[in-house]
Write a protein that holds these residues in place. Sequence first.
Motif, mmCIF file in Angstrom:
data_model
loop_
_atom_site.group_PDB
_atom_site.id
_atom_site.type_symbol
_atom_site.label_atom_id
_atom_site.label_comp_id
_atom_site.label_asym_id
_atom_site.label_seq_id
_atom_site.Cartn_x
_atom_site.Cartn_y
_atom_site.Cartn_z
ATOM 1 N N ARG A 51 1.189 -1.061 0.425
ATOM 2 C CA ARG A 51 -0.343 -0.215 -0.266
ATOM 3 C C ARG A 51 0.853 1.161 0.019
ATOM 4 O O ARG A 51 2.442 1.175 0.098
ATOM 5 N N GLN A 278 -11.281 -10.738 0.643
ATOM 6 C CA GLN A 278 -11.640 -10.144 -0.228
ATOM 7 C C GLN A 278 -12.184 -8.842 -0.764
ATOM 8 O O GLN A 278 -12.498 -7.715 -0.385
ATOM 9 N N ASP A 316 -8.500 -11.687 4.959
ATOM 10 C CA ASP A 316 -8.566 -10.197 4.262
ATOM 11 C C ASP A 316 -9.916 -9.833 3.815
ATOM 12 O O ASP A 316 -10.442 -10.348 2.924
ATOM 13 N N SER A 350 -5.540 0.565 -2.210
ATOM 14 C CA SER A 350 -4.604 1.765 -2.654
ATOM 15 C C SER A 350 -3.903 1.648 -3.925
ATOM 16 O O SER A 350 -3.756 0.100 -3.807
HETATM 17 N N1 5AD Z 1 -4.840 -2.484 -1.601
HETATM 18 C C1 5AD Z 1 -5.065 -2.406 -0.370
HETATM 19 N N2 5AD Z 1 -4.975 -3.539 0.248
HETATM 20 C C2 5AD Z 1 -4.089 -4.650 -0.657
HETATM 21 N N3 5AD Z 1 -3.481 -4.896 -0.116
HETATM 22 C C3 5AD Z 1 -3.081 -5.881 -1.115
HETATM 23 N N4 5AD Z 1 -2.980 -4.949 -2.512
HETATM 24 C C4 5AD Z 1 -3.500 -4.033 -2.073
HETATM 25 C C5 5AD Z 1 -4.123 -3.193 -2.574
HETATM 26 N N5 5AD Z 1 -3.515 -2.166 -3.479
HETATM 27 C C6 5AD Z 1 -4.278 -6.338 0.972
HETATM 28 C C7 5AD Z 1 -5.034 -8.028 0.345
HETATM 29 C C8 5AD Z 1 -3.744 -9.173 0.676
HETATM 30 C C9 5AD Z 1 -2.684 -8.448 2.007
HETATM 31 C C10 5AD Z 1 -1.631 -8.716 2.588
HETATM 32 O O1 5AD Z 1 -2.533 -7.313 1.873
HETATM 33 O O2 5AD Z 1 -6.187 -8.380 1.389
HETATM 34 O O3 5AD Z 1 -4.620 -9.937 1.133
#
Ligand code: 5AD
Length: 477
Positions: A51, A278, A316, A350
């Motif tokens: 992020r 997700q 997550d 993000s």
């Molecule tokens: N923006 C926000 N959260 C993210 N994750 C992965 N990429 C992004 C992003 N671009 C989160 C996902 C992943 C965790 C480790 O981070 O939920 O499972």
Amino acid sequence: MTKRFFLETVGCQMNVLDSELVAAALLRAGYRRTFERRHADVILFNTCSVRQHAEDKIYSALGRLKHIKEQRPDKLIGVLGCMAQKDREAILRRAPHVDLIVGPGQIGHLVALIEERERTSEPQIAVALPRRGHRRDTVAQSFALYDPDRLTAARAQRHRAMVRIMLGCDKFCTYCIVPSVRGPEQSRPAAEITAEVRALADQGCREITLLGQTVNSYRTAENGRQVRLSDLLERVAEAEGIRRIRFVTNYPRDMTPDLLQAVRDLPKVCPYLHVPAQSGSNAVLKRMKRGYTVEQYREMLAAVRETLPAAAVTSDFIVGFCGETEEDFEATLRLTEDARFKNSFIFKYSPRPGTKAHELFPDDVPEAVKRRRNHELLGLQNRISEEDNRRFIGETVEVLIDGPSKAAGRTTFAEGDAEPSAVSAANGEKLQLTGRTPCDRIVVFHGEAKWIGRFARVQVERVTAVTLFGTAVSVES
Ligand code: 5AD
Ligand code: SF4
């Protein structure tokens, strides 16, 4: 004079493990560790790119070091890990005082790179090949497997350790930068993993966490026969001295029956499964390219509950992903309500340059809406976590004791110490300790510093969404 290093880590457990290996290499090369930045000759940041926020923190830390570097040019500053792999030019542009830029696939060369920097006064840059424009195998080779002998002194805890079983990721979820910065998916040979686990057990380790970005996609061939994660768990469970085995993070589609049966049949394997959903909306899952529908995720969960009724499942979630409507978000609330996760890690989307989502979809959910959805989902999850934790009141749980709880206040980091060692309670005096149950629930209770690293039974008296509070009824010697 012995040189001292300072190493700060952000990001996931893979980074925590990489930092342990870097610390071990430096200790072996004769460096001492300091937890005070101003005492260090080498200042290292092991960074995360998942992020934007994580990157911003590092850039401001680097900015604050500019004047120190002007006064003390002999001090070396290094950026390790995912940001190094992703942004080497940008780092040199924004922080030209940086001396070392070392990607996750090159950390094994850190000591040599420091020596080279001292010899030549040239900044040292070591990163792997980008995934675009090269053959997969060539890129994979440039992300070198680095798994040296483990050093207890480099670990925060003697009794717990992580063991890498895979590198990289090939799933390419559209929001995620990991496949670019951690490279192609590669599984380590099973024999190497079991040897490492046995060595850790000999060092006094009692709990092992097997690590991979998609740990349940683990696959290797041995004498023409396939070895899956379920097979690997069976072998790792044979290591004498190891009492608990976990594995993170799971990819929902690879949660196969053989794996659930292995968790059920191997007593050392903890009934704890981190399987990120997700989102609860099919439209969003599709844009994320997660490779499953919410119905398939629910079927996977039903299979987990059937085979492992007592398992803790965690998830997550990303809120405010491109195009996420109120209805999409409500579908995520419904999934959370029904799934009864032990806990969820919730992130605001993000955008990450270099990912498909950044290329294809506008980041069109306003920040205030992301924040509100984050807050609402967390509120729901906390309500569920607390309700589920209440059934532990009056029960006795088994914990592996990690150390003094944060609330217990001072854990002193002695200058040059590799681990937070001295606990500020006098011998025999009771202090607040924390431990974890097999399901990874945090338990807080009173005990003695010498109990750290042992197993105890604790009777639970009171709970919150994230913590069980109780009294120790017995402690193993
Ligand atoms: N923006 C926000 N959260 C993210 N994750 C992965 N990429 C992004 C992003 N671009 C989160 C996902 C992943 C965790 C480790 O981070 O939920 O499972
Ligand atoms: Fe990122 Fe998806 Fe791979 Fe997880 S599975 S590391 S979210 S690309």
